[in-house]
Design a protein around this motif. Structure first.
Motif, mmCIF file in Angstrom:
data_model
loop_
_atom_site.group_PDB
_atom_site.id
_atom_site.type_symbol
_atom_site.label_atom_id
_atom_site.label_comp_id
_atom_site.label_asym_id
_atom_site.label_seq_id
_atom_site.Cartn_x
_atom_site.Cartn_y
_atom_site.Cartn_z
ATOM 1 N N GLU A 66 93.988 7.746 -14.306
ATOM 2 C CA GLU A 66 93.267 9.012 -14.364
ATOM 3 C C GLU A 66 92.688 9.480 -13.028
ATOM 4 O O GLU A 66 91.571 9.982 -12.969
ATOM 5 C CB GLU A 66 92.179 8.956 -15.430
ATOM 6 N N GLY A 69 92.959 13.415 -12.883
ATOM 7 C CA GLY A 69 93.523 13.757 -14.187
ATOM 8 C C GLY A 69 94.546 12.741 -14.653
ATOM 9 O O GLY A 69 94.280 11.939 -15.533
ATOM 10 N N PRO A 70 95.751 12.747 -14.054
ATOM 11 C CA PRO A 70 96.783 11.821 -14.546
ATOM 12 C C PRO A 70 96.663 10.417 -13.949
ATOM 13 O O PRO A 70 96.004 10.210 -12.933
ATOM 14 C CB PRO A 70 98.079 12.483 -14.067
ATOM 15 N N ASP A 71 97.330 9.477 -14.601
ATOM 16 C CA ASP A 71 97.498 8.147 -14.022
ATOM 17 C C ASP A 71 98.455 8.278 -12.840
ATOM 18 O O ASP A 71 99.399 9.074 -12.887
ATOM 19 C CB ASP A 71 98.120 7.184 -15.040
#
Length: 185
Positions: A158, A161-163
């Motif tokens: 995260e 936001g994203p991995d």
């Protein structure tokens, strides 16, 4: 730097075509790739999206406080711009972060791999950065990076936001990955 399929050209404002930032913007816009390219740059939603607009792009290229060095990737057969590579977070004679974007018609063709390899060669030999890092949330990009000699450093859940995966390419990694059966030519 020239390879069999592509040639890399340094982009320098005042030396390249005046509308080159727009040409690159138009390529990414036509491909609908802003979310893949600027995934760390969130924008609030507006009636007409500002995310990935021309102002956002020019700011990314020239005005976000993180100077970037761009290499244009030209198709040797047609002379067309096939994509671009950029380096940022530069620490002179130490390291930089590198990224690549290629137009959809070149994806899956040898142009992409050759551009990546030549870009790393430029980073190591010309700029004398012993280490090039890259960070991506995209599994396909991570796989490509590993095929051209990058090694996983960390998985960060995260981030923005994203991995994401953090990878690095050290001077001499070409030799290591060639031993693994990866052809860099």
């Amino acid at each position: 730097m020239q390879g069999k399929y592509v040639t890399l050209w340094i982009y320098s404002r005042g030396e390249a075509a005046r509308d080159l930032p727009w040409q690159l913007w138009r390529m990414v816009e036509d491909a609908g790739d802003w979310q893949r390219l600027l995934w760390t740059d969130p924008y609030d939603e507006t009636r007409v999206p500002k995310f990935g607009d021309l102002t956002h792009w020019v700011g990314f290229m020239h005005g976000d406080g993180d100077p970037k060095q761009f290499l244009l990737v030209a198709d040797n057969e047609t002379g067309d711009i096939a994509g671009f590579i950029w380096f940022n977070r530069v620490r002179m004679k130490e390291s930089a972060y590198g990224s690549i974007w290629m137009a959809p018609k070149y994806r899956g063709r040898p142009h992409v791999r050759e551009a990546g390899v030549l870009g790393l060669r430029w980073a190591h030999e010309i700029m004398e950065w012993p280490t090039v890092y890259t960070i991506t949330p995209h599994p396909d990009v991570r796989n490509f990076d590993r095929k051209i000699g990058f090694e996983d450093v960390a998985f960060v859940p995260e981030l923005c936001g994203p991995d994401v995966w953090l990878l690095k390419h050290d001077l001499g990694s070409e030799a290591k990955s060639t031993k693994k059966g990866i052809n860099h030519g």
